[in-house]
Write an enzyme that holds these catalytic residues in place. Structure first.
Site, PDB file in Angstrom:
ATOM      1  N   GLU A 176       0.824  -1.210   0.000  1.00  0.00           N
ATOM      2  CA  GLU A 176       0.000   0.000   0.000  1.00  0.00           C
ATOM      3  C   GLU A 176       0.861   1.264   0.000  1.00  0.00           C
ATOM      4  O   GLU A 176       1.060   1.892   1.045  1.00  0.00           O
ATOM      5  CB  GLU A 176      -0.954   0.020   1.198  1.00  0.00           C
ATOM      6  CG  GLU A 176      -1.924   1.207   1.146  1.00  0.00           C
ATOM      7  CD  GLU A 176      -2.811   1.343   2.369  1.00  0.00           C
ATOM      8  OE1 GLU A 176      -3.734   2.154   2.333  1.00  0.00           O
ATOM      9  OE2 GLU A 176      -2.552   0.643   3.373  1.00  0.00           O
ATOM     10  N   LYS A 211      -2.761  -2.174  -2.847  1.00  0.00           N
ATOM     11  CA  LYS A 211      -3.815  -1.292  -2.349  1.00  0.00           C
ATOM     12  C   LYS A 211      -3.387   0.138  -2.662  1.00  0.00           C
ATOM     13  O   LYS A 211      -2.382   0.626  -2.139  1.00  0.00           O
ATOM     14  CB  LYS A 211      -4.047  -1.481  -0.846  1.00  0.00           C
ATOM     15  CG  LYS A 211      -5.146  -0.575  -0.307  1.00  0.00           C
ATOM     16  CD  LYS A 211      -5.541  -0.930   1.122  1.00  0.00           C
ATOM     17  CE  LYS A 211      -6.623   0.011   1.643  1.00  0.00           C
ATOM     18  NZ  LYS A 211      -7.128  -0.382   2.971  1.00  0.00           N
TER      19      LYS A 211
END
Length: 296
Positions: A176, A211
């Site tokens: 992420e 993500k």
């Protein structure tokens, strides 16, 4: 669900991933949004107990099932806790929801427009404990605030370095490198980060998950959603309210949600169970639609 079942659900399941991993400094804000003020606890244990009960209420809700919620990201304390006497990962698996654990320990101070992850010296032990509890994967967050090429290169390199450690521990990493949606150079950040991710993927022998913040230009991350080394691309809400987050999500084919605030924003401690379940069902339906029904 065994590991193969979970991989199949992550790869192609219709639905989205719930982010139930608020921790540290974000916990009081999450509780305030839920209708619980800081005068409701006297110490850290009390605060975490309240946030765990909020998450348990979500997990036990009839609205929260694997039909639309394919996975859930947990804070470490939540993973170690239980829902109605059942370990939280097992409670999720029983509902057809794949458990994932947040592993980062916060962010370093900003340098060159980015915030790297703090060191994680106990990561191997956490991975082993998580795997023993039935957890499938991990999530690790760092932040990009400005379009600095060397800073973004370091952010992405660190994400992949941690990802390889997670893979060695037998779990699936969800990388992420969040781009701050308030960044004045957000579109440039999208382009630089995409290039760095593609370059790092070329050196991988195993799939990872990603993500990402929703891009300025819809379709920017198409090369990632179709990449053979990427199991799934998911999106954070990044501060958008749910209607806007879902609208932006629907513009990006192949990307599903992994929302936190946008999922929780209408839930309140004071609600009856029926009101709570109805509000949660409405949020789940909206995010599910944004994840699965794409606009041209």
């Amino acid at each position: 669900m065994n590991t193969a079942d979970m991989t199949a659900k992550m790869a192609a399941g219709k639905g989205f991933i719930a982010a139930l991993d608020q921790s540290g400094g974000s916990t009081p804000k999450a509780l305030a949004g839920y209708g619980i003020g800081e005068d409701a606890w006297s110490d850290e244990a009390g605060m975490y107990g309240l946030i765990h009960e909020m998450r348990s209420r979500i997990i036990r809700s009839a609205a929260f099932t694997g039909n639309k919620v394919i996975g859930a990201i947990l804070f470490e304390r939540t993973m170690d806790g239980s829902v109605d006497g059942v370990p939280t990962p097992a409670a999720l698996i029983a509902k057809g929801v794949v458990p994932i654990i947040k592993i980062d320990k916060g962010l370093e101070d900003e340098d060159r427009g980015v915030q790297l992850m703090k060191p994680m010296p106990e990561l191997d032990a956490l991975l082993a404990r998580s795997k023993a509890l039935g957890v499938y994967g991990t999530k690790e967050r760092s932040v990009i605030n400005a379009a600095n090429a060397s800073g973004i290169a370091d952010i992405v390199a660190q994400q992949f370095e941690v990802g390889r450690q997670v893979l060695a521990g037998g779990l699936m990493p969800m990388l992420e490198p969040e781009i701050n949606i308030k960044s004045e150079t957000r579109a440039e950040c999208d382009a630089i980060m995409l290039e760095e991710i593609l370059r790092n993927l070329d050196g991988m022998d195993t799939q990872v998950m990603l993500k990402l913040s929703l891009p300025v230009v819809p379709g920017t991350f198409d090369a990632l959603t179709s990449h053979p080394k990427v199991l799934r691309v998911v999106a954070l809400s990044g501060g958008y309210k749910r209607p806007e987050a879902c609208a932006e999500l629907a513009k990006n084919k192949g990307i599903i949600a992994s929302f936190s605030r946008a999922l929780l924003e209408d839930l309140r401690y004071q609600m009856s169970d029926a009101e709570f379940d109805a509000a949660l069902a409405e949020a789940i339906d909206a995010i599910y639609t944004g994840s699965t029904v794409k606009i041209a």
